[in-house]
Design a protein around this motif. Structure first.
Motif, PDB file in Angstrom:
ATOM      1  N   ASN A  53       0.836  -1.207   0.000  1.00 15.58           N
ATOM      2  CA  ASN A  53       0.000   0.000   0.000  1.00 15.58           C
ATOM      3  C   ASN A  53       0.864   1.248   0.000  1.00 15.58           C
ATOM      4  O   ASN A  53       0.829   2.040   0.905  1.00 15.58           O
ATOM      5  N   ASP A  54       1.641   1.393  -1.049  1.00 10.25           N
ATOM      6  CA  ASP A  54       2.546   2.535  -1.059  1.00 10.25           C
ATOM      7  C   ASP A  54       1.905   3.826  -1.533  1.00 10.25           C
ATOM      8  O   ASP A  54       2.491   4.874  -1.464  1.00 10.25           O
ATOM      9  N   GLU A  56      -0.764   4.895  -0.091  1.00  9.94           N
ATOM     10  CA  GLU A  56      -1.238   5.505   1.145  1.00  9.94           C
ATOM     11  C   GLU A  56      -0.046   5.781   2.055  1.00  9.94           C
ATOM     12  O   GLU A  56       1.009   5.224   1.895  1.00  9.94           O
ATOM     13  N   THR A  57      -0.274   6.619   3.014  1.00  8.01           N
ATOM     14  CA  THR A  57       0.808   6.853   3.963  1.00  8.01           C
ATOM     15  C   THR A  57       0.801   5.731   4.987  1.00  8.01           C
ATOM     16  O   THR A  57      -0.226   5.120   5.260  1.00  8.01           O
ATOM     17  N   GLU A  58       1.944   5.503   5.543  1.00  8.28           N
ATOM     18  CA  GLU A  58       2.083   4.370   6.451  1.00  8.28           C
ATOM     19  C   GLU A  58       2.218   4.895   7.872  1.00  8.28           C
ATOM     20  O   GLU A  58       2.936   5.851   8.130  1.00  8.28           O
TER      21      GLU A  58
ATOM     22  N   LYS B  85       9.903   5.900   0.514  1.00  6.50           N
ATOM     23  CA  LYS B  85       9.029   7.085   0.441  1.00  6.50           C
ATOM     24  C   LYS B  85       9.833   8.376   0.410  1.00  6.50           C
ATOM     25  O   LYS B  85       9.637   9.299   1.219  1.00  6.50           O
ATOM     26  N   PRO B 472       4.521  11.101   5.973  1.00 13.50           N
ATOM     27  CA  PRO B 472       4.988  11.788   7.184  1.00 13.50           C
ATOM     28  C   PRO B 472       6.498  11.643   7.325  1.00 13.50           C
ATOM     29  O   PRO B 472       7.073  10.677   6.864  1.00 13.50           O
TER      30      PRO B 472
END
Lengths: 64, 822
Positions: A53-54, A56-58, B85, B472
């Motif tokens: 699920n990259d 979305e934020t984790e 990320k 974040p």
């Protein structure tokens, strides 16, 4: 190269190096296996699933 | 927590994908060309730039470093950003990485075509390019570790450990294997000699397979397989254990490339043991990959990307089982020097590496261009063509390996080699080479279909150079809390620390294998009679390296009866102490040359033979697949560089007397004149400064130092011939058709190489057997003796060591009754 060569070839019992190398491996292997199997399944699953699920934020917390 | 906005760098990924496709098609087409050359020598085009010896390194390097290398960068640059990320640490470093790597590829291609090579397999590039590779590789590592440090997720996912191991492993291997002393911009000598060089080189060669073709691909598998299947990896715990075991064990296994060769027993045993142990971690990876698809096999039916990934993981499992089996000494004597190795590496390269790359591209390109794949049907066609290609490629080569090995070791009931002429074992496997071409051609067709499909997909989609995302920021964590965090998780948190641990694991194995070999004198027993190369021999040896002769000819006689009977005395470690680099080779497409200079040995050929053979191998032997090297007779030896070469050799410890560099050119000229005179006596006029002369001098150096001095052998032969003169054995000619046919067969395969099929020879070097003039008489007894005892001084082997009395009688009968008309 020659200098290092002369230095090292005079080391007594350099053969022991293999035994030491192998022992390091066996030792580390045992530690890694034990540690890995102590890892909780939830933790492993969280990591496994995180890459899927990259978009979305984790959520990251120290408990992860 | 506040989300941070950032942009993924897709542009660099796209560049690497394009480079993968472009270099990939170049690599497979050159592969097809060399497959053609082996079956039909005309495809060497008679040019020095396109001989097999130069094209083969071009193919291997294009596939490994250009095609696979760019694919690794594409896969890593995409997945690293997504996994962490964050954008890559530095766009500048990314660009340097990309353009630097392409520059290396172009320089490499040029240097192979022009014969600039160190001859160390998969590390053939000369020192300026080696330095460039080091710089670009460090740029890649810096960029990757920088990205890990600015990441927005806590843990470092399994794929990235493999990427880190790749960076560190290749860095260690490349630096250690590439230590060399430059002589000029285009020539250097490795600092390792002979057996040491072989150990270092195959430690590198084996681990290039590990850290360039395995670890990065396991990393890609850990990311792209779950993504393409949309399922998490089977077991994360398994991934941890097999990661550490694999990177630790791989480094120890290199000597399995040198079994039965001139290497201490302990080094061989070490290599075998660790190769067998490697099955476990390798299969850990395969199981993790295949089990990821449990319960989702229906997806494989629909997706070409998944099909490729599944075949890739299966091929990986097969190769990593086959590899350890090939490391067993009893199996290795079959697979080494035969086509088995070539089949093995192509299962791995086409199946495992190709499969992961194709699977990744079919998934990644549509995703990056925000569209669907142009044609799933074409992708499926590509899959089936490429799978069939792998089978058509590998099966004939396995077949050829077994065939040739059985022929090499076949004995007649009388105790002679059944196929003493190497050529007989080669002509048997040429049909297999033709089938292999079909396999290669299919693979090329599949590749072109994929390129079309992907370019169509790219044209239909829309591409965003900088893809927006948000995540974040990473919260800094303090020291490890033992209650909540395992050691491995804590190690993973710190990218640099993790890298250091990986480095230690790699360094132990590498050091264990190499250091004692380099530094302990007792491992290299010296042989008194082995002398350094004369300047002319050295010049010839460097030509041998330049032309890539080692690609087909080994210089390593293993201690088997069927090798010592065919080639001569088995090779010893002490013979190679002045060899920079070693030239043991890895595949015998042609005969071993380690004993080519042993006068009276089965491999010796005189100067006139070598001259004619280099000029046109097919003239000497119609079935030969060796390219012609007629430019040896035109091109000059580079004499100006000789003093520099001698000085470099002195630095490496070769015992030339002090100030020899100034005398070297005179010595070279004197020896060259001797070779030229020798050729002149055979009716061949050549200036002594031509490359041909140096090549012949080098051929005659091979194995000479450990053989009994030539004069005494010749003397002995003379004495024995004098004594036997009086008591010639009576020979009754055989007139039966079957006997004459048998004689003809031996004549055509062995004697015709010098005396021609019709017996006319190449006078004066190789006398005619068809006319009325006989040097040693033409009674059956005299001809029998000429064959049985040979003419050692002129380079004719004493055939009584290769053929039974009956066979020699058949041969005598054929010569006297069928060939000789007068």
């Amino acid at each position: 190269m020659k200098i290092i060569s002369n230095l090292l070839e005079n080391i007594e019992g350099i053969q022991i190096y293999y035994v030491v190398g192998l022992l390091i491996f066996v030792g580390l292997f045992i530690v890694i296996v034990i540690r890995t199997y102590k890892m909780t399944n939830k933790e492993a699953n969280d990591i496994k699933n995180s890459i899927l699920n990259d978009s979305e934020t984790e959520e990251i917390s120290p408990q992860n | 927590m506040e989300n941070q906005k950032f942009f993924y760098d897709n542009k660099i990924v796209r560049l690497f994908i394009l480079a993968t496709l472009v270099w990939g098609i170049v690599g497979v087409i050159v592969g097809l060309l060399i497959a053609l050359q082996l079956a039909f020598p005309v495809f060497n085009f008679g040019l020095e730039y396109t001989t097999f010896g130069r094209m083969r390194p071009l193919h291997t390097n294009a596939i490994i470093f250009a095609f696979v290398g760019n694919a690794i960068f594409a896969g890593v640059y995409y997945s690293l950003q997504k996994l962490l990320k964050t954008r890559m640490y530095s766009d500048t470093l990314s660009k340097i990485n990309f353009w630097g790597w392409q520059l290396i590829i172009v320089l490499a291609a040029l240097s192979f075509v022009f014969g600039i090579t160190t001859s160390k397999e998969y590390a053939e590039l000369e020192w300026p390019i080696d330095i460039l590779i080091t710089l670009i590789w460090v740029t890649f590592g810096w960029n990757m570790i920088g990205t890990i440090m600015v990441r927005r997720v806590q843990h470092i996912y399994a794929a990235i450990w493999w990427y880190l191991a790749t960076f560190l492993g290749v860095a260690i291997l490349h630096v250690v294997n590439s230590f060399e002393i430059p002589v000029s911009l285009f020539k250097s000598y490795t600092i390792y000699a002979g057996a040491q060089d072989a150990v270092v080189q195959w430690w590198y060669g084996h681990n290039a397979v590990a850290f360039f073709l395995t670890t990065p691909f396991l990393g890609l598998m850990y990311y792209y397989l779950p993504k393409a299947a949309n399922r998490p990896i089977y077991s994360y715990k398994l991934s941890i254990i097999h990661f550490w075991s694999l990177i630790f064990l791989y480094m120890w296994a290199g000597p399995h490339h040198l079994l039965y060769q001139a290497l201490p027993e302990w080094a061989q045993a070490l290599g075998v043991t660790f190769s067998i142990m490697l099955i476990a971690p390798s299969w850990g990876g395969m199981i993790n990959g295949l089990m990821t698809l449990r319960g989702a096999w229906d997806k494989v039916r629909d997706s070409a990307a998944l099909k490729f990934l599944v075949v890739a993981v299966t091929a990986y499992g097969m190769s990593t089982f086959e590899g350890p089996m090939m490391s067993l000494k009893s199996v290795n004597q079959i697979t080494h020097f035969t086509d088995w190795t070539i089949g093995h590496v192509h299962i791995a390269a086409m199946g495992w590496n190709g499969g992961i790359v194709f699977g990744m591209l079919y998934w990644l390109v549509p995703k990056m261009f925000k569209t669907k794949l142009f044609s799933e049907k074409l992708a499926n066609i590509h899959f089936w063509i490429s799978t069939l290609a792998i089978l058509l490629y590998a099966i004939p080569l396995y077949w050829s390996a077994i065939t040739q090995w059985l022929m090499w070791r076949e004995y007649t009931p009388e105790g002679f080699l059944a196929y003493p002429n190497f050529m007989e074992t080669l002509t048997q496997i040429l049909p297999m080479y033709s089938i292999r071409i079909i396999g290669g051609a299919l693979f090329v067709v599949g590749f072109i279909i994929m390129m079309y499909n992907l370019f169509k997909t790219m044209a239909a989609g829309s591409f965003v150079n900088d893809e927006a995302s948000e995540a974040p920021a990473l919260v800094k964590l303090g020291s490890r809390n033992p209650a909540q965090e395992t050691i491995h998780r804590w190690m993973e948190r710190k990218g640099v620390r993790f890298a250091i641990w990986t480095f230690i694991a790699l360094a132990i194995g590498g050091a264990v294998e190499i250091i004692p070999m380099i530094f302990i004198k007792s491992n290299i027993p010296t042989i008194e009679s082995v002398k350094p190369y004369t300047p002319l021999e050295l010049a010839g040896r460097d030509l041998y390296v330049e032309e890539g002769c080692y690609n087909c000819h080994s210089q390593m006689v293993r201690p088997f009866r069927w090798e010592t009977d065919r080639y001569g005395e088995y090779s010893k470690i002490g013979e190679f102490v002045y060899d920079f680099p070693f030239q043991w080779g890895s595949r015998r497409t042609g005969p071993d040359l380690a004993r080519a200079g042993v006068v009276g040995g089965p491999m010796y050929k005189n100067a006139a033979w070598h001259y004619n053979h280099f000029m046109d191998p097919q003239k000497m032997n119609e079935a030969s697949i060796m390219p012609r090297y007629d430019w040896f007779a035109k091109k000059e030896i580079d004499i100006d560089i000789i003093p520099a070469k001698i000085r470099a050799m002195q630095k490496l410890g070769v015992p030339y007397e002090e100030g020899y560099d100034e005398k070297a050119v005179d010595d070279l000229m004197a020896q060259a004149q001797l070779v030229a005179n020798d050729l002149k006596a055979s009716g061949i006029e050549i200036e002594p400064t031509k490359q041909m002369v140096a090549m012949i001098a080098y051929m005659h150096k091979l194995g000479r130092d450990i053989s009994t001095p030539a004069e005494s052998t010749a003397q002995q032969a003379n004495e024995s011939s004098q004594t036997s003169q009086e008591e010639l054995k009576e020979v009754v000619l055989l007139t039966g058709d079957a006997d004459l046919a048998a004689g003809k067969e031996i004549f055509n395969s062995v004697c015709a190489v010098c005396h021609k099929l019709d017996g006319s020879g190449i006078p004066p070097a190789f006398p005619s057997l068809a006319d009325g003039e006989w040097i040693n008489g033409n009674s059956p007894e005299q001809v029998y003796k000429s064959i049985a005892e040979g003419n050692i001084a002129k380079g004719m082997v004493a055939y009584k060591s290769q053929y039974s009395e009956k066979q020699i009688t058949q041969l005598t009968s054929y010569i006297l009754l069928s060939l000789n008309k007068k």
